[in-house]
Design a protein around this motif. Structure first.
Motif, PDB file in Angstrom:
ATOM      1  N   LYS A  40       0.825  -1.209   0.000  1.00 29.16           N
ATOM      2  CA  LYS A  40       0.000   0.000   0.000  1.00 29.16           C
ATOM      3  C   LYS A  40       0.857   1.257   0.000  1.00 29.16           C
ATOM      4  O   LYS A  40       0.538   2.235  -0.678  1.00 29.16           O
ATOM      5  CB  LYS A  40      -0.928   0.004   1.223  1.00 29.16           C
ATOM      6  N   GLN A  41       1.958   1.246   0.761  1.00 29.90           N
ATOM      7  CA  GLN A  41       2.817   2.423   0.842  1.00 29.90           C
ATOM      8  C   GLN A  41       3.536   2.707  -0.472  1.00 29.90           C
ATOM      9  O   GLN A  41       3.716   3.859  -0.844  1.00 29.90           O
ATOM     10  CB  GLN A  41       3.856   2.251   1.953  1.00 29.90           C
ATOM     11  N   ARG A  43       2.662   1.532  -3.578  1.00 25.95           N
ATOM     12  CA  ARG A  43       1.801   1.459  -4.748  1.00 25.95           C
ATOM     13  C   ARG A  43       1.783   2.780  -5.522  1.00 25.95           C
ATOM     14  O   ARG A  43       1.651   2.804  -6.731  1.00 25.95           O
ATOM     15  CB  ARG A  43       0.387   1.075  -4.320  1.00 25.95           C
ATOM     16  N   GLU A  44       1.937   3.895  -4.815  1.00 29.41           N
ATOM     17  CA  GLU A  44       1.934   5.207  -5.462  1.00 29.41           C
ATOM     18  C   GLU A  44       3.216   5.454  -6.250  1.00 29.41           C
ATOM     19  O   GLU A  44       3.225   6.236  -7.190  1.00 29.41           O
ATOM     20  CB  GLU A  44       1.775   6.301  -4.405  1.00 29.41           C
ATOM     21  N   HIS A  45       4.310   4.807  -5.867  1.00 28.78           N
ATOM     22  CA  HIS A  45       5.614   5.048  -6.479  1.00 28.78           C
ATOM     23  C   HIS A  45       5.929   4.092  -7.621  1.00 28.78           C
ATOM     24  O   HIS A  45       6.759   4.410  -8.475  1.00 28.78           O
ATOM     25  CB  HIS A  45       6.712   4.951  -5.426  1.00 28.78           C
TER      26      HIS A  45
END
Length: 101
Positions: A40-41, A43-45
């Motif tokens: 989750k942490q 996933r944005e990167h």
């Protein structure tokens, strides 16, 4: 109802609750929970395409402090290129102690 039985029941319930609380506090965080949190942490990167974790905590000394750690990693794509991240995570708190790429 006799007060003695009532108080004995209350004491037994309190002791059982305390033992259950203590057991859950001493247990390491589940490895699956750690992997899902990392996904989750990050996933944005990057687009996560794989993950792994050693499910048995290991003891390791880092900066003079002994930790029980999980070693784990993520594989992802950034601009179509593969990226690999390896983590050392505290098995008791879930805090990431080290990230290597």
């Amino acid at each position: 109802m006799k007060w003695g039985r009532f108080l004995l029941g209350m004491a037994a319930g309190a002791l059982g609750g305390y033992l259950l609380y203590k057991q859950t506090q001493d247990a390491p965080i589940r490895p699956e929970t750690i992997v899902e949190t990392l996904k989750k942490q990050y996933r944005e990167h990057m687009a996560i395409v794989g993950s792994w974790i050693h499910v048995e905590p290991q003891t390791e000394e880092m900066e003079g402090v002994q930790y029980r750690i999980y070693q784990c990693g993520l594989t992802g794509l950034v601009d179509g290129e593969p990226h690999y991240l390896e983590f050392k995570v505290d098995a008791d708190t879930g805090h990431v102690l080290r990230v290597e790429s």
